[in-house]
Design a protein around this motif. Sequence first.
Motif, PDB file in Angstrom:
ATOM      1  N   THR A  15     -46.013 -40.617 -31.844  1.00  0.00           N
ATOM      2  CA  THR A  15     -45.190 -40.837 -30.665  1.00  0.00           C
ATOM      3  C   THR A  15     -45.071 -42.331 -30.401  1.00  0.00           C
ATOM      4  N   PHE A  16     -44.074 -42.694 -29.602  1.00  0.00           N
ATOM      5  CA  PHE A  16     -43.893 -44.100 -29.265  1.00  0.00           C
ATOM      6  C   PHE A  16     -45.132 -44.658 -28.586  1.00  0.00           C
ATOM      7  N   ASN A  17     -45.771 -43.854 -27.744  1.00  0.00           N
ATOM      8  CA  ASN A  17     -46.953 -44.311 -27.030  1.00  0.00           C
ATOM      9  C   ASN A  17     -48.095 -44.602 -27.998  1.00  0.00           C
ATOM     10  N   VAL A  18     -48.283 -43.734 -28.986  1.00  0.00           N
ATOM     11  CA  VAL A  18     -49.342 -43.933 -29.971  1.00  0.00           C
ATOM     12  C   VAL A  18     -49.087 -45.199 -30.781  1.00  0.00           C
ATOM     13  N   LEU A  19     -47.832 -45.397 -31.204  1.00  0.00           N
ATOM     14  CA  LEU A  19     -47.502 -46.592 -31.974  1.00  0.00           C
ATOM     15  C   LEU A  19     -47.708 -47.859 -31.145  1.00  0.00           C
ATOM     16  N   ALA A  20     -47.369 -47.791 -29.872  1.00  0.00           N
ATOM     17  CA  ALA A  20     -47.553 -48.955 -28.995  1.00  0.00           C
ATOM     18  C   ALA A  20     -49.031 -49.302 -28.850  1.00  0.00           C
ATOM     19  N   ILE A  21     -49.871 -48.282 -28.683  1.00  0.00           N
ATOM     20  CA  ILE A  21     -51.320 -48.515 -28.580  1.00  0.00           C
ATOM     21  C   ILE A  21     -51.849 -49.104 -29.882  1.00  0.00           C
ATOM     22  N   GLY A  22     -51.396 -48.557 -31.016  1.00  0.00           N
ATOM     23  CA  GLY A  22     -51.843 -49.052 -32.313  1.00  0.00           C
ATOM     24  C   GLY A  22     -51.458 -50.500 -32.529  1.00  0.00           C
ATOM     25  N   GLU A  32     -62.092 -42.455 -30.225  1.00  0.00           N
ATOM     26  CA  GLU A  32     -61.403 -41.968 -31.427  1.00  0.00           C
ATOM     27  C   GLU A  32     -59.881 -41.977 -31.290  1.00  0.00           C
ATOM     28  N   PRO A  33     -59.302 -41.639 -30.112  1.00  0.00           N
ATOM     29  CA  PRO A  33     -57.840 -41.712 -29.996  1.00  0.00           C
ATOM     30  C   PRO A  33     -57.291 -43.119 -30.245  1.00  0.00           C
ATOM     31  N   PHE A  34     -58.050 -44.167 -29.865  1.00  0.00           N
ATOM     32  CA  PHE A  34     -57.628 -45.535 -30.144  1.00  0.00           C
ATOM     33  C   PHE A  34     -57.630 -45.786 -31.652  1.00  0.00           C
ATOM     34  N   GLU A  35     -58.705 -45.363 -32.313  1.00  0.00           N
ATOM     35  CA  GLU A  35     -58.789 -45.538 -33.765  1.00  0.00           C
ATOM     36  C   GLU A  35     -57.642 -44.812 -34.464  1.00  0.00           C
ATOM     37  N   ASP A  36     -57.350 -43.595 -34.013  1.00  0.00           N
ATOM     38  CA  ASP A  36     -56.252 -42.836 -34.616  1.00  0.00           C
ATOM     39  C   ASP A  36     -54.912 -43.528 -34.387  1.00  0.00           C
ATOM     40  N   ALA A  37     -54.744 -44.136 -33.216  1.00  0.00           N
ATOM     41  CA  ALA A  37     -53.491 -44.838 -32.920  1.00  0.00           C
ATOM     42  C   ALA A  37     -53.303 -46.037 -33.835  1.00  0.00           C
ATOM     43  N   VAL A  38     -54.373 -46.797 -34.063  1.00  0.00           N
ATOM     44  CA  VAL A  38     -54.282 -47.953 -34.962  1.00  0.00           C
ATOM     45  C   VAL A  38     -54.020 -47.488 -36.388  1.00  0.00           C
ATOM     46  N   SER A  39     -54.653 -46.392 -36.789  1.00  0.00           N
ATOM     47  CA  SER A  39     -54.423 -45.847 -38.126  1.00  0.00           C
ATOM     48  C   SER A  39     -52.981 -45.378 -38.290  1.00  0.00           C
ATOM     49  N   THR A  40     -52.423 -44.783 -37.237  1.00  0.00           N
ATOM     50  CA  THR A  40     -51.022 -44.353 -37.280  1.00  0.00           C
ATOM     51  C   THR A  40     -50.089 -45.561 -37.399  1.00  0.00           C
ATOM     52  N   TRP A  41     -50.387 -46.614 -36.643  1.00  0.00           N
ATOM     53  CA  TRP A  41     -49.588 -47.843 -36.735  1.00  0.00           C
ATOM     54  C   TRP A  41     -49.669 -48.435 -38.137  1.00  0.00           C
ATOM     55  N   PHE A  42     -50.874 -48.428 -38.718  1.00  0.00           N
ATOM     56  CA  PHE A  42     -51.068 -48.895 -40.093  1.00  0.00           C
ATOM     57  C   PHE A  42     -50.211 -48.091 -41.060  1.00  0.00           C
ATOM     58  N   GLY A  43     -50.156 -46.768 -40.872  1.00  0.00           N
ATOM     59  CA  GLY A  43     -49.330 -45.937 -41.742  1.00  0.00           C
ATOM     60  C   GLY A  43     -47.863 -46.294 -41.648  1.00  0.00           C
ATOM     61  N   VAL A  91     -50.554 -58.316 -42.037  1.00  0.00           N
ATOM     62  CA  VAL A  91     -51.944 -58.272 -42.501  1.00  0.00           C
ATOM     63  C   VAL A  91     -52.881 -57.795 -41.396  1.00  0.00           C
ATOM     64  N   ALA A  92     -52.654 -58.244 -40.165  1.00  0.00           N
ATOM     65  CA  ALA A  92     -53.487 -57.794 -39.056  1.00  0.00           C
ATOM     66  C   ALA A  92     -53.380 -56.282 -38.869  1.00  0.00           C
ATOM     67  N   SER A  93     -52.183 -55.738 -39.023  1.00  0.00           N
ATOM     68  CA  SER A  93     -51.986 -54.290 -38.894  1.00  0.00           C
ATOM     69  C   SER A  93     -52.740 -53.542 -39.985  1.00  0.00           C
ATOM     70  N   LEU A  94     -52.692 -54.068 -41.214  1.00  0.00           N
ATOM     71  CA  LEU A  94     -53.384 -53.411 -42.313  1.00  0.00           C
ATOM     72  C   LEU A  94     -54.892 -53.490 -42.163  1.00  0.00           C
ATOM     73  N   THR A 145     -50.688 -52.788 -30.244  1.00  0.00           N
ATOM     74  CA  THR A 145     -51.379 -53.659 -29.291  1.00  0.00           C
ATOM     75  C   THR A 145     -52.838 -53.884 -29.693  1.00  0.00           C
ATOM     76  N   THR A 146     -53.507 -52.814 -30.107  1.00  0.00           N
ATOM     77  CA  THR A 146     -54.910 -52.935 -30.508  1.00  0.00           C
ATOM     78  C   THR A 146     -55.060 -53.823 -31.729  1.00  0.00           C
ATOM     79  N   ALA A 147     -54.203 -53.635 -32.738  1.00  0.00           N
ATOM     80  CA  ALA A 147     -54.254 -54.467 -33.939  1.00  0.00           C
ATOM     81  C   ALA A 147     -53.990 -55.928 -33.599  1.00  0.00           C
ATOM     82  N   ALA A 148     -52.998 -56.179 -32.726  1.00  0.00           N
ATOM     83  CA  ALA A 148     -52.655 -57.546 -32.349  1.00  0.00           C
ATOM     84  C   ALA A 148     -53.792 -58.225 -31.597  1.00  0.00           C
TER      85      ALA A 148
END
Length: 464
Positions: A286-293, A335-346, A137-140, A295-298
């Motif tokens: 990328t793995f880095n983008v997913l990791a940022i996403g 914006e790159p942080f927002e995109d990373a969280v959006s990618t993690w959500f996807g 839920v936090a990720s979404l 971590t930010t969501a958490a």
Amino acid sequence: MSSQSVEQPRAAEKTEQPDAAPQAATAEFDKPESWTRIMGLPIGWFALLFAIVVATALLGALPNAMLAGFAVVILIGGLLNWLGGRVPVLRNYGLPTVLCILAPAILLHFGLFPQSLAENMEIFTDGSQIGFIDFYVASLIAGSILGMPRALLLKAGARIAVPLLGTIAVVFIGLGVVGAALGYGLREAVLFVAAPIMGGGVGAGIVPMSQIYESQMGGEASSYVATLIPAVIIANVLTIFCAGIFNGITYKGQQFFVGFNGNGQIVRVEGKAADFKAKPKPTGGTFNVLAIGLTTAAVLFLAGSLIAEFVPGLHAYAWTILLAAAIKIFGLLPEPFEDAVSTWFGFVSGTLTPALLVGISITFFEFDELGALLSDWRYPVLVVLAVLLAVTVSGALGWLVKMYYAETSIAVGMGMTDMGGTGDVAVVSAANRLELMPFLQVSSRIGGALVLLLVSLLVPVLGG
């Protein structure tokens, strides 16, 4: 989701055209290789992995650990989601979601589901040491809000109060009147049917509600919990079916009247479509983008939990929503942080939704508590009426303030009548509108908090 339409100025409303593109989930089921692959794996390899998990459980060697939990819920959810996707027509009405959330509970109830698997799934899904629900839920919440156009967030946030408050009022008044007319009792209909259904689920709704009843009416909170839960369970199932129906009647972009279907977009607005259209949902990163996403969501969820410790009036999910909305509105993240969280959500929404649904099924569905209440025909009638009123009235009120009827019914009406956070997941999955998750959380958490306040005021009036 299919491409999202934005309503043009009033003069052009009659020319609005439906979006005829089928939804991504349906298109995925129609691919020829989907018959020979489950979760992208050849059926033979999937069967081998599944057999290893089952053998481990039957031999008593399945540990109650995160890694085992992921293996169990992903494989069981993937199988049931695949089976539901093989049934023409019904798959468009939420059959994959319904199978994921009902089949495990039914099998467990009749002793056809290994107990060790069930225990593993319960600990993994809602256990204090793992808590897959919070993870999901936090990720979404983080991804869907931070990935949302700022203009859309501003427009929707200001309008959702109208259908939210109006729906609560209509359901409480409507059930009170009908309950009194049927001889069931106004007090019983309001406090033991309408209130639990609209109260935000079990943990954030029924539990504090039972404590309010204990303090103001006497008795034990535990006995009130047993009385309140069946209404929530029945309403949750009905709400999931309603979400599936909405998906089935709109999956090709059908418009039954102007402003009925937003294909996942909740607000009908005048202005440039580009300002309100979300970026295409990411399908990889990328793995880095997913990791940022991740971590930010958490961390965002932890911040919400921290605030909830000092301001306990709202659930941690509600504070997470408010924090994410503030960050988006004031542009506090690059914006790159927002995109990373959006990618993690996807990634999470695209791969782990069936896994969570089967965990919810085993953890929260109980059939033994339904018998006594269902023996009185007036009880299920009132529950059905509550769901129907919430779904129809919220959509109508939302339409009046320039929101799409279908999306408002899902976000507000169904968000209020499902089983809180877990029910929200099932509803957005059945409706195939995962981007509405923040709005359902607003309905469940903030709306649920308002219901608790209303109940505390009504108990003395209705007679403790």
